[in-house]
Write a protein that holds these residues in place. Sequence first.
Motif, short mmCIF file in Angstrom:
data_model
loop_
_atom_site.label_atom_id
_atom_site.label_comp_id
_atom_site.label_asym_id
_atom_site.label_seq_id
_atom_site.Cartn_x
_atom_site.Cartn_y
_atom_site.Cartn_z
N GLY A 1 3.01 10.93 9.09
CA GLY A 1 2.35 11.58 10.21
C GLY A 1 3.32 12.36 11.08
N ASP B 1 7.96 10.12 1.69
CA ASP B 1 6.85 10.88 2.27
C ASP B 1 5.87 11.22 1.14
OD1 ASP B 1 5.20 12.39 3.79
OD2 ASP B 1 6.64 13.99 4.21
N HIS C 1 0.81 -1.22 0.00
CA HIS C 1 0.00 0.00 0.00
C HIS C 1 0.84 1.27 0.00
CE1 HIS C 1 1.00 -0.67 4.22
NE2 HIS C 1 0.79 0.63 4.42
N GLN C 2 2.20 1.14 0.10
CA GLN C 2 3.04 2.33 0.20
C GLN C 2 3.59 2.74 -1.17
OE1 GLN C 2 5.85 1.35 3.30
NE2 GLN C 2 4.44 2.04 4.89
N GLU C 3 3.50 4.01 -1.45
CA GLU C 3 3.87 4.58 -2.74
C GLU C 3 5.40 4.61 -2.90
OE1 GLU C 3 2.81 8.70 -5.21
OE2 GLU C 3 2.56 8.60 -3.03
N THR D 1 1.91 9.65 -0.63
CA THR D 1 0.47 9.67 -0.37
C THR D 1 0.06 8.33 0.25
OG1 THR D 1 0.15 11.14 -2.26
CG2 THR D 1 -1.79 10.01 -1.40
N PRO D 2 -0.47 8.32 1.45
CA PRO D 2 -0.70 9.48 2.33
C PRO D 2 0.61 9.99 2.91
CG PRO D 2 -1.25 7.48 3.49
CD PRO D 2 -0.92 7.05 2.09
N PRO D 3 0.68 11.26 3.31
CA PRO D 3 1.92 11.81 3.87
C PRO D 3 2.25 11.20 5.22
CG PRO D 3 0.13 13.39 4.10
CD PRO D 3 -0.40 12.26 3.26
#
Length: 548
Positions: free
Chosen positions: A263, A257, A190-192, A259-261
């Motif tokens: 936290g 960093d 799920h990580q870009e 999408t999503p950015p």
Amino acid sequence: MPSTQDPAPQVTDPSPSDEPGGTTLRRLRERLGPLVLQVECAPQGEDVLIGRQVIHDLCEPVPAQADGVLLVVGGSPDRDDCRDAIRQAGAARYSAVVVKARGTDLAAAAGAAEAAGVALLVAPDDMPWRHFDALVTAATSAFGPAQDSYSSIGIGDLFPLANAIAYQVGGAITVEDPLGHVLAYSNLPHQEIDEIRRQGILGRQTPDRPTNLDEYQRVIRAEGPVRFVIPDTEHINRLAVAVRAGPQLLGLLWALDGTPPLGEGAEAALEEAAKVTALHLLRARSHRDPDRWNRGEALASLLDGAVSGSTAAAQLGIPADTSTTVVAIAQAAPEEMPGLGGARIVDLVGLYCQAWHPQALCTTTGGLVYALLPTRTDPGAERRVVKFAENVVTTVQRSAGLALQVGIGVPAARLDDVPAGRRTADRVLRALSGDPQAPTIATVSDVRSRVTLMELTERGAPSVDLPAGPVQRIIEHDAQHSTTYAQSLLAYLDAFGEAIPAAGRLAVHENTLRYRIRRIQELFDLDLDDPDTRLVVWLQLRLHQITS
């Protein structure tokens, strides 16, 4: 890029797996991800065990290697010789065969793999085989499923560690060594990711970009994580932190960093992850080459005088009565990227040590790089050591862009004498660093006078802080009134009392210097006509210059 025709099969030996029963194809696929490895077919399923890699030349018969992974280098999947290698691999009980598609139809090769009962895997066309082999070795060295808890990850398991960090930080993670080589990366679906990361994984090296030097410099100099905003819309912003064990730079962590950015807690999570990663990198380093690591640590202990010559002989595999010379190596200018230059230097010095003698060693300690060279006692021995130093200086300057200074110690007849040789080499280096006109390389003979002064200081020579001494009062007067009496007097004594050459060194008129000398004698009750006074004053001023 390696040759596509290796002369003979090569078996690469990954570290033993920590997973009971060994590594499975499923684990390998999950660890490397679709960017690096695709499974075209797996007739025995993905729970088959994965053993050692074998780099195969199609001109050679496939060697026996149960559960092995055959890397078909230079082969095309649509050729008969490639399909024959697949059939041989099945007969030799291999678990998998790896090919590069190179735009060809894989149907025939997959059919041959199905018939042979061996999995057919596909590597990226643009990834060098040696990099793919190294990634598989790293990924199979110690397996376990991706974890979100550091405590459940075995020490040295860099791939699951990267996944755990990615889970904690919230972005894709890359673990690099100090030279920018990719050691491991996360693979959470799920990580870009972006093209920079893709190229880094495929090439196992951070791609060359104009901003690389500045970015790495910022990360390595910083005490904590550093954020990078990348203006190119095709690339993702990054958060990075240096990984250290004490002052020693071990590597870097990079988090995307996107999408999503990330936290608010990402920086703290990455900083904590760096501490955990340090332990893993130390273990991975020692596991990759435990003998070299242990010998380097043993050499550092010998140089420090922490172990005896006989103990070091057993640890280093060198007879205790071996004649050696210590070579101390430092960067000529302050390091722009602390730790990174040292890593580059020690790698290159290590190569020259191997060429010098099978028992030659190098290590880093105290911020310097040291080489211990077995040497003969013939008249040409010192010249050969100087030539070694010249080769190192030239190569490091050419390949790494780093200027060096090298101090060569006196030969040590036995390993027990190595600490003394190291101290002498250190003094030679200090002599070079304190003189802007000094050469790049020096032996004790080249800077004997300056080294002798350093020895006097270390052994308790008359100190500049003797009470009521004229030299101390001169130094204090200069500090309080911004005068240059001490510098002027030392230049005058260096010139044997000749005002013209001394004034030239100070860039003042000779009459100005003569006036200063008269004032010094008046203000500080100094009799420069007395030879003992001249000697003591010169010595104290010179020692002050060296130690300040």
